[in-house]
Write a protein that holds these residues in place. Sequence first.
Motif, PDB file in Angstrom:
ATOM      1  N   ALA A  70       0.809  -1.213   0.067  1.00  0.00           N
ATOM      2  CA  ALA A  70       0.183  -0.251  -0.088  1.00  0.00           C
ATOM      3  C   ALA A  70       1.098   1.518   0.376  1.00  0.00           C
ATOM      4  N   TRP A  71       0.208   2.239  -1.225  1.00  0.00           N
ATOM      5  CA  TRP A  71       0.769   3.492  -0.712  1.00  0.00           C
ATOM      6  C   TRP A  71       0.434   4.614  -0.509  1.00  0.00           C
ATOM      7  N   TYR A  72       0.340   4.942   1.091  1.00  0.00           N
ATOM      8  CA  TYR A  72       0.206   7.189   0.993  1.00  0.00           C
ATOM      9  C   TYR A  72       0.695   7.971   0.585  1.00  0.00           C
ATOM     10  N   ASP A  92      -5.330  -1.118   6.244  1.00  0.00           N
ATOM     11  CA  ASP A  92      -5.240   0.069   5.384  1.00  0.00           C
ATOM     12  C   ASP A  92      -5.941   1.198   6.230  1.00  0.00           C
ATOM     13  N   TYR A  93      -4.405   2.441   6.230  1.00  0.00           N
ATOM     14  CA  TYR A  93      -4.732   3.531   6.772  1.00  0.00           C
ATOM     15  C   TYR A  93      -5.682   4.704   5.348  1.00  0.00           C
ATOM     16  N   ILE A  94      -6.984   4.564   5.404  1.00  0.00           N
ATOM     17  CA  ILE A  94      -7.932   4.733   4.375  1.00  0.00           C
ATOM     18  C   ILE A  94      -7.602   6.130   4.137  1.00  0.00           C
ATOM     19  N   VAL A  97      -4.327   6.544   1.504  1.00  0.00           N
ATOM     20  CA  VAL A  97      -4.559   5.743   0.947  1.00  0.00           C
ATOM     21  C   VAL A  97      -4.403   6.098  -0.750  1.00  0.00           C
ATOM     22  N   SER A  98      -3.119   5.555  -1.117  1.00  0.00           N
ATOM     23  CA  SER A  98      -3.203   6.477  -2.495  1.00  0.00           C
ATOM     24  C   SER A  98      -2.874   5.110  -3.826  1.00  0.00           C
ATOM     25  N   SER A 100      -3.415   0.586  -3.726  1.00  0.00           N
ATOM     26  CA  SER A 100      -3.370  -0.698  -3.096  1.00  0.00           C
ATOM     27  C   SER A 100      -3.015  -1.700  -3.836  1.00  0.00           C
ATOM     28  N   SER A 109      -6.475   4.984  -5.488  1.00  0.00           N
ATOM     29  CA  SER A 109      -7.610   5.391  -5.255  1.00  0.00           C
ATOM     30  C   SER A 109      -8.716   6.726  -6.316  1.00  0.00           C
TER      31      SER A 109
END
Length: 130
Positions: A70-72, A92-94, A97-98, A100, A109
Amino acid sequence: MATWDLSNTKHHVLICNGSSCNQAGAEELTQAIRKEISSQEMDDTIHTTRTRCNGRCHDKCVVIHYPKGAWYKDLQPEDAPDFVYSLRANDDYIAKVSHSFDGQVFERSPGVVKGIFKDKEKVNKVSKIL
């Protein structure tokens, strides 16, 4: 140089400290995440690495979580408690999130900039058009 015992590591967090992210507070974010990992007593299971540019300057500050993939984007020091808690909960830290990759399909996203081609042949074609 230290050699860490990573035998209990379940999460590897890559924190971009490239030029754009540094200008947006990446060092403060790095320290906040590391402090939160310690305060939640997750030092044995979460390992952090400060990286250089990850190519998503538009999304600064960028954090990548493996093995989840996951990319944030747009993380700030005040996000550290919720971000670390999400790792602890294996979620995920929704809110940030960029991209996933949940073991199946890489999904962007809504509203996330696609970016430029990495394939040199495609980059050359686009450059010639522009």
